[in-house]
Design an enzyme around this catalytic site. Sequence first.
Site, short mmCIF file in Angstrom:
data_model
loop_
_atom_site.label_atom_id
_atom_site.label_comp_id
_atom_site.label_asym_id
_atom_site.label_seq_id
_atom_site.Cartn_x
_atom_site.Cartn_y
_atom_site.Cartn_z
N GLY A 62 0.81 -1.22 0.00
CA GLY A 62 0.00 0.00 0.00
C GLY A 62 0.84 1.26 0.00
O GLY A 62 2.00 1.26 0.42
N ASN A 75 50.69 14.23 24.78
CA ASN A 75 49.83 15.26 25.34
C ASN A 75 49.65 16.38 24.30
O ASN A 75 50.61 16.97 23.85
CB ASN A 75 50.46 15.84 26.61
N ASN A 78 -0.62 4.00 10.44
CA ASN A 78 -1.26 4.57 9.25
C ASN A 78 -0.86 6.01 9.01
O ASN A 78 -0.90 6.49 7.90
CB ASN A 78 -2.78 4.48 9.39
N TYR A 94 44.45 19.89 5.61
CA TYR A 94 43.82 20.05 4.30
C TYR A 94 44.44 21.24 3.59
O TYR A 94 44.49 22.35 4.15
CB TYR A 94 42.32 20.26 4.50
N GLY A 143 -6.41 -3.89 -2.84
CA GLY A 143 -6.91 -4.31 -1.53
C GLY A 143 -6.08 -5.41 -0.89
O GLY A 143 -5.27 -6.06 -1.54
N ARG A 168 -2.21 8.07 4.21
CA ARG A 168 -2.35 8.90 5.40
C ARG A 168 -1.00 9.40 5.95
O ARG A 168 -0.97 10.26 6.82
CB ARG A 168 -3.13 8.12 6.47
N LYS A 225 5.13 3.89 2.85
CA LYS A 225 4.87 3.86 4.29
C LYS A 225 5.84 2.95 5.05
O LYS A 225 6.39 3.35 6.07
CB LYS A 225 3.43 3.41 4.55
N SER A 259 50.43 24.36 23.81
CA SER A 259 49.14 24.95 23.42
C SER A 259 49.27 25.85 22.20
O SER A 259 50.31 26.44 21.93
CB SER A 259 48.62 25.80 24.58
#
Length: 483
Positions: A21, A393, A245, A403, A91, A25, A32, A421
């Site tokens: 089907g 670390n 549904n 990149y 059906g 709905r 579905k 850092s």
Amino acid sequence: MTEPNVNAGLERTAAVILAAGQGTRMKSELPKVMHTLAGRPLIYFPVRAALDAGCVEVIVVVGHGRELVSSYLEKTFGGRVRTAVQVAQRGTGDAAKVGIDAVDATRDDCDAAIVFYGDAPLLAASDLVQIAQALHGDKASELALATCTVDDAHGYGRILRDARGDITEIREHRDLRTDAERAVREINPGIFAAKMSFWHSKLALLKPNNAQGELYLTDVVSLARESGQVVRTASARDAVLLGVNDRQQLVEAEVAIHDRIARDLRRSGVTVRAGARIDEGVEVGHDATIEMGVVLRGATVVGPGASIDVGCVLTNVVVDAGAILKPYSVLTDSRVGARAQIGPFSHVRPDSDIGEEAHIGNFVETKKTRLGRGAKANHLAYLGDGVIGPAVNVGAGTIFCNYDGYKKHTTVIEEGAFIGSDSQIVAPVTIGKGAYVATGTTVTRDVPADALAISRIRQENKEGYAPRLRAKLKPSKKSSSST
Ligand code: UD1
Ligand code: CA
């Protein structure tokens, strides 16, 4: 639905699942049964139930969007499931006929078929077995079907019975004639078992004389009664009933599935808080804790004793034993080693492999990067295409410049190296074992083992310059109001 193979009586029975089907709905371009709940398309659940029940053949009747549905079934279940095409959706009776005709007539180990709707995701193997047993348990019966009694029967096919209480027919909601019929609360959830001979003879007799002009599967009940055959009913769990549904029912069914998965895990020794969403197929080991708002998807596996804190989203991630994922971390297609710590607010992108006892802290993003045992990147870093050795670390603010606008390049940092850092590591480059990269360095060339790499402008101090600078910068009273 990892229900163990129930395998009680369906080894001579085919399953025919109706899924052709359109699902009008749903108001969707997608068929579905391809709408997902708990991480799987709707059709997965009834097929899983049929396989778990041990049906010898599983046939899915496809129609609307059949390429999509068929290729999903093929990919997921391979040869264990076959499809039959219902070209025009005339059906449920017509769909059942298409499915029954596709059952391999040459196999002699299959003498019955169980027909059910493909839009019922809460149906379990045990529900199919129950109806098959109702058929086989009674030699005289030709047809057995499930029924449910509900408070609000609106929209469902009603079970009509005679004065003796025997079922006479199923009448669709739109075809009801009297208030007494409308008041019937016993309805058809849609599981039918019968011998192959019954299906072949009765489905050929269906007529479209009803409100929708369709061939109704449900009419096999009155056909059986007309020829004096015995029809058995068995009352099914309410959950079986919830057919999807529309999108409201899709989500209601999904809530029920998530709830079932959480309950099963709790029973096996996992703490799953309310409001966690663990999809079908995810595995979680005992003594793991899954906090609220966590989403576990796809092929995710969480090891024993691991802790996944509030709001983490994991898609296809393997988390080893005892790892700790702090709140709001997002991980995809990656692995986290035993006792590693992630987050809060970490982003672990595909092909990352975080080693045992390694730490990935807040606002650290990894992509296709491997961290060795005990390596740490605790704050604010981008680590893409990296191979980071044990006990390295990585300081706050470190960026792997992977990149060049055309290609991705790899950064290798060997065991025990220290990255100060705010360093930029311009790949491809290798930083040797035990090397030291000073804060703020832009690394463009390989660093030998145990070397110090430093690249920064030498600092200059201008004595007494600060007050002069302030005098120069301080705005005068008049002009300050204009800023
Ligand atoms: C159906 C039943 C109703 C029952 C309800 C339970 C019939 C006539 N009605 O109604 O008695 O109470 O389910 O949820 O059987 N399908 C096909 N081909 C078609 C038509 C439908 O394969 O030509 C499939 C659909 O994809 C769906 C299933 O059959 O998976 C049921 O069809 P649907 O239209 O949802 O039936 P309901 O109106 O819900
Ligand atoms: Ca339905």
